[in-house]
Write an enzyme that holds these catalytic residues in place. Structure first.
Site, PDB file in Angstrom:
ATOM      1  N   GLU A   1     -23.856 -10.585  18.280  1.00 28.22           N
ATOM      2  CA  GLU A   1     -23.670 -10.171  19.801  1.00 28.22           C
ATOM      3  C   GLU A   1     -24.754 -10.947  20.683  1.00 28.22           C
ATOM      4  OE1 GLU A   1     -21.877  -5.929  20.435  1.00 28.22           O
ATOM      5  OE2 GLU A   1     -23.703  -6.002  19.643  1.00 28.22           O
ATOM      6  N   VAL A   2     -24.540 -12.472  20.701  1.00 28.69           N
ATOM      7  CA  VAL A   2     -25.621 -13.183  21.397  1.00 28.69           C
ATOM      8  C   VAL A   2     -24.863 -13.421  22.511  1.00 28.69           C
ATOM      9  CG1 VAL A   2     -27.025 -15.353  21.295  1.00 28.69           C
ATOM     10  CG2 VAL A   2     -26.321 -13.931  19.215  1.00 28.69           C
TER      11      VAL A   2
END
Ligand SMILES: *[C@@H]1O[C@H](CO)[C@@H](O)[C@H](O)[C@H]1NC(C)=O
Ligand SMILES: *[C@@H]1O[C@H](CO)[C@@H](O)[C@H](O)[C@H]1NC(C)=O
Ligand SMILES: *[C@@H]1O[C@H](CO)[C@@H](O)[C@H](O)[C@H]1NC(C)=O
Length: 545
Positions: A340-341
């Site tokens: 989840e960047v």
């Protein structure tokens, strides 16, 4: 007024009997399983209709003459104490009850025999540990044979699960032969101590419960955006500034050591997760210049994004930090996150825009993420550790070491099955968590869906299936702290435990219901507030705290 109260009570009762939404409308056939209360079910079990008695006054654990782990193996001695208390401690001692007097024979000894030259008593368990054991219950001597102490620990738990009380309350055990080993090597529980701080006591209680369910990995999601409770010797300001509180909401080096040793004593590996480059807001509080400054137009907005991948100081920091982590945590693996960047902040920052242009990356921020991860993996490789990463790292085509484990957590059934197939066809090892986010709750018996999910349930070759090393039940902490962690986790995680330990064809929901209900009562009897599966009772109810 009185009548009104009465009406309400009646309404409450009826609702209890007829749930509005019970997903499966499951009406269990309540009957004793032919496997008693064994959980997870061993690979091979034969229980005869021949019953022996046990008594705390003359029962003992002994080390076999030829065992490679003698009385000096503290790990085993510690386990004998634990299981003696489970067997004879809680309940009142039954003295010469009627059944005892009618000439029935007794098991007075469990002889433990570690058969390998190296018992592994003083080492740590690993993904390649032999956890198998063989148990023969006869009178007067029952024998537990295992190549290593890790199998012996599981065998002790199984032995304790075979003991029940007859109608006079006397401890009893049937003549039994068991040959057992796990289906998967990696059977984990993820606890999140960042969204809420988890006191050491609750972590230890859950390690204890993990051992009752033959789990062997504690995945410690120790830090995240919200807080940084890990006290680092190299960078003490990380927890001083990044924990919820610098004294009361931190894990000191001594705490961490205690958790690791407590886990080892129960055959459990501790794998820490230090998730980057996203999920790192709390890191930025104690380590200036680590995170990317976000911009609003041409000015810094005062907020920060993921770890800054274009500064050399970032890698110098990571190098020192992971040197420490690799020394503190003995397991071969660390979990490096990588999920989840959010690219929004990177996109806003002019230095990063320039770097992207110089590298010829265009607008492909995945390439920037890959550069970071690649360098981080190289750093961790120099510490001689292996790594586990969330699936995005694989999806983004980062170059990975062959022994990397890819952790699958996203998508619906079709999506995660395809992901498992893709990962294994690329030759990587994988483990599954998608169906086992136990922080998600709903009304009814959701343990059944948890129980039915299978990590090898995808189209693939035998070679691919071999690359599936297991899975983990996850308990994310947004809505969970020490008040509700344990009942939310147990016995729902027990369903995962059986899926990961027992043979693939152990899928009978009704038999599982009956064994799991009894197993849950056993956890309750041992002081664990494990929630009920459905309307029922335990012989000894949870007494509160
Ligand atoms: C144990 O043996 C008794 C008879 O002594 C029998 O009634 C019972 O079903 C057996 N238990 C199991 C789990 O097989
Ligand atoms: C970062 O390190 C590289 C190679 O070690 C060097 O060429 C570069 O000038 C450094 N950048 C900065 C901003 O110091
Ligand atoms: C599972 O398969 C094994 C071996 O094929 C068999 O012996 C066993 O009875 C099966 N167990 C169940 C619960 O179907």
């Amino acid at each position: 007024m009185l009548q009104f109260t009465f009406l309400l009570l009646v309404l409450g009762c009826c609702q209890g009997l007829q749930p509005d939404y019970d997903s499966e409308d499951f009406q269990p056939v309540v009957q004793a399983s032919k496997y008693g209360s064994l959980w997870p079910l061993p690979q091979k079990v034969q229980i005869l209709d021949v019953c022996f008695k046990l008594s705390g006054s003359n029962f003992k654990f002994t080390d076999a003459k030829d065992s490679s782990a003698g009385p000096s193996c503290v790990l085993l001695q510690n386990a004998y104490r634990r299981y003696f208390e489970y067997l004879f401690g809680a309940a009142k001692q039954v003295k010469a009850g009627r059944s005892w007097l009618t000439g029935s024979t007794a098991v007075t000894q469990l002889q433990v025999w570690i058969t390998s030259p190296d018992s592994e008593c003083d080492t740590y368990p690993s993904v390649t540990s032999d956890e198998s054991y063989e148990l023969t219950v006869d009178q007067p001597v029952a024998v537990l044979k295992a190549p290593t102490v890790w199998g012996a620990l599981h065998g002790l738990e199984t032995f304790s699960q075979l003991v029940y009380e007859d109608e006079y309350g006397a401890k009893s055990i049937n003549s039994t032969t068991i040959s057992d080993f796990p289906r998967f090597a990696h059977r984990g529980i993820l606890l999140d101590s960042s969204r809420h701080f988890l006191p050491i006591k609750v972590i230890l209680a859950n390690l204890e419960t993990m051992a009752m369910n033959k789990f062997n990995v504690f995945h410690w999601h120790i830090v995240d955006d919200q807080s940084f409770p890990y006290m680092s010797r190299t960078f003490p300001q990380l927890s001083q500034k990044g924990a919820y509180h610098p004294y009361t909401h931190v894990y000191t080096p001594a705490d961490v050591k205690m958790v690791i040793e407590f886990a080892r004593m129960r055959g459990i590996r501790v794998i820490p997760e230090f998730d980057t480059p996203g999920h790192t807001q709390s890191w930025g509080k104690g380590q200036t210049d680590l995170l990317t400054p976000c911009f609003s137009g041409i000015k810094p907005s005062g907020t920060f994004g993921p770890v800054n991948p274009i500064r050399n100081t970032t890698y110098k920091f990571m190098d020192q930090f992971f040197q420490e982590v690799s020394a503190v945590f003995p397991d071969h693996y660390v979990h490096l996150g990588g999920d989840e960047v959010d690219f929004t902040c990177w996109k806003s920052n002019p230095d990063i825009q320039k770097f992207m242009a110089d590298q010829g990356f265009g607008q492909d921020y995945k390439k920037l993420e890959s550069i970071y991860i690649q360098r981080l993996l190289d750093i961790v490789t120099t510490t001689k550790k292996g790594y586990i990463v969330w699936q995005e790292v694989f999806d983004n085509e980062v170059k990975l070491k062959p022994d990397t484990v890819i952790h699958v957590w996203k998508g619906n059934l079709q999506a995660y099955q395809k992901e498992m197939a893709d990962i294994t066809s690329a030759g990587y090892q994988t483990m599954l968590s998608t169906p086992w986010y136990l922080n998600r709750i709903s009304y009814g018996q959701d343990w059944q869906g948890i129980y039915k999910a299978d990590p090898q349930d995808f189209k693939g070759t035998e070679e691919q299936y071999k690359l599936v090393i297991g899975g983990e039940a996850c308990m994310w902490g947004e809505y969970v702290d020490a008040t509700n962690l344990t009942p939310r986790l147990w016995p729902r995680a027990s369903a995962v435990a059986e899926r990961l330990w027992s043979a693939r064809n152990v899928t009978n929901i009704n038999d599982a219901y009956n064994r799991l209900s009894a197993h849950r009562c056993r956890m309750v009897e041992r002081g664990i507030p494990a929630e009920p599966l459905f309307s029922s009772f335990c012989p000894r109810e949870y007494k509160g705290i």
